[in-house]
Design a protein around this motif. Structure first.
Motif, mmCIF file in Angstrom:
data_model
loop_
_atom_site.group_PDB
_atom_site.id
_atom_site.type_symbol
_atom_site.label_atom_id
_atom_site.label_comp_id
_atom_site.label_asym_id
_atom_site.label_seq_id
_atom_site.Cartn_x
_atom_site.Cartn_y
_atom_site.Cartn_z
ATOM 1 N N UNK A 197 -57.233 47.965 -40.203
ATOM 2 C CA UNK A 197 -56.477 46.962 -39.514
ATOM 3 C C UNK A 197 -57.076 45.585 -40.210
ATOM 4 N N UNK A 198 -56.109 44.701 -40.754
ATOM 5 C CA UNK A 198 -56.849 43.348 -41.312
ATOM 6 C C UNK A 198 -56.188 42.083 -40.699
ATOM 7 N N UNK A 199 -56.692 41.045 -40.941
ATOM 8 C CA UNK A 199 -56.114 39.751 -40.301
ATOM 9 C C UNK A 199 -55.414 38.927 -41.419
ATOM 10 N N UNK A 200 -54.192 38.176 -40.922
ATOM 11 C CA UNK A 200 -53.728 37.287 -41.571
ATOM 12 C C UNK A 200 -53.846 35.990 -41.021
ATOM 13 N N UNK B 96 -50.366 45.569 -45.082
ATOM 14 C CA UNK B 96 -49.709 44.399 -45.399
ATOM 15 C C UNK B 96 -48.447 43.964 -44.588
ATOM 16 N N UNK B 97 -48.276 44.951 -43.415
ATOM 17 C CA UNK B 97 -47.154 44.741 -42.568
ATOM 18 C C UNK B 97 -47.728 44.437 -41.108
ATOM 19 N N UNK C 173 -57.580 38.801 -44.652
ATOM 20 C CA UNK C 173 -57.038 39.346 -46.186
ATOM 21 C C UNK C 173 -56.357 37.999 -46.658
ATOM 22 N N UNK C 174 -56.441 36.885 -46.007
ATOM 23 C CA UNK C 174 -55.790 35.597 -46.382
ATOM 24 C C UNK C 174 -56.737 35.150 -47.551
ATOM 25 N N UNK C 175 -58.136 35.361 -47.065
ATOM 26 C CA UNK C 175 -58.938 34.635 -47.927
ATOM 27 C C UNK C 175 -58.832 35.140 -49.212
ATOM 28 N N UNK D 200 -48.187 34.990 -47.577
ATOM 29 C CA UNK D 200 -48.925 35.643 -48.829
ATOM 30 C C UNK D 200 -47.912 35.763 -49.935
ATOM 31 N N UNK D 201 -48.182 35.127 -50.917
ATOM 32 C CA UNK D 201 -47.153 35.243 -52.201
ATOM 33 C C UNK D 201 -47.750 36.509 -53.015
#
Length: 237
Positions: free
Chosen positions: A102-105, A114-115, A193-195, A235-236
């Motif tokens: 699990x990650x953060x946006x 990624x979802x 994961x935005x960084x 996220x592009x």
């Protein structure tokens, strides 16, 4: 409803601030109820179904009864300069409770692969004396239950099984209790994961594109030198 037991949650949150737990079969919105009614520090309202749930930016919330963990928690005694960080702490709490994938946006969407698996809404009460943080986790949806355009997933889809919602709620509350008042931003950055990602940030007066280089200690996102305090991040690829 068989996996939403207030007694079970309380049995697993001993020693935390969260000692006032109530479960509703159906309610208009756990968030609206707590913001309007208030209550003791650590009051938690859980619903199996919400008729008027909402997400960030006033969006409606897709509600699948029996498949989602939806709750709001009331938190008092937060210093004014730390109020904006409560929803970030909630994101870390959910990611830790869910485990390693699990990650953060930014600012507080929780994602797996990624979802999006969890949305979080932090709201300051009108009088400014408490914060309500609302959390919605996709738990039991099967493949095909979630519209593809949402970019969402569920714990059952990604892991093959769904945990008990009350056990997951208790795990999140334990994590959140430990983070409140603590310095957790390094942990947030580790999960975010935005960084380093190429992003577009939608703002009320337009949008910006660039590389997200940093999240400051106050929670602001830095995109190629521009400070973003609030906005929707895409996220592009």
């Amino acid at each position: 409803m068989e996996d939403l037991s207030a007694a079970r949650i309380l049995a697993h949150t001993t020693g935390t601030r969260f000692q006032h737990v109530e479960v509703h079969a159906s309610i208009d919105s756990t968030q609206v109820l707590l913001v309007s009614e208030g209550g003791d520090d650590g009051r938690v309202v859980i619903a199996d179904h919400q008729t008027a749930g909402r997400g960030r930016q006033g969006r409606s919330w897709l509600d699948t009864p029996g498949a989602m963990l939806m709750f709001s928690a009331l938190i008092r005694d937060v210093p004014p300069d730390e109020a904006a960080l409560v929803s970030l702490a909630a994101g870390v709490a959910v990611a830790n409770a869910l485990g390693g994938d699990a990650k953060l946006k930014w600012p507080n969407d929780v994602r797996i692969g990624g979802r999006k698996v969890c949305g979080i809404l932090g709201e300051l009460a009108p009088a400014g004396d408490y914060i309500v943080v609302g959390i919605g986790v996709n738990v039991g949806h099967e493949a095909g239950d979630l519209p593809d355009e949402l970019g969402a997933t569920s714990l059952r889809i990604v892991r093959g099984e769904a945990p008990r919602r009350d056990d997951l709620c208790a795990a999140i509350l334990r994590e959140l209790d430990g983070l409140l008042g603590a310095d957790f931003m390094d942990e947030y950055r580790r999960l975010c994961e935005t960084i380093g990602a190429s992003v577009r940030v939608e703002l009320p007066d337009g949008s910006i594109e660039g590389t997200a280089t940093e999240v400051r200690d106050d929670g602001a996102l830095i995109v190629d030198g521009t400070v973003v305090m609030a906005g929707d991040v895409i996220h592009l690829r």
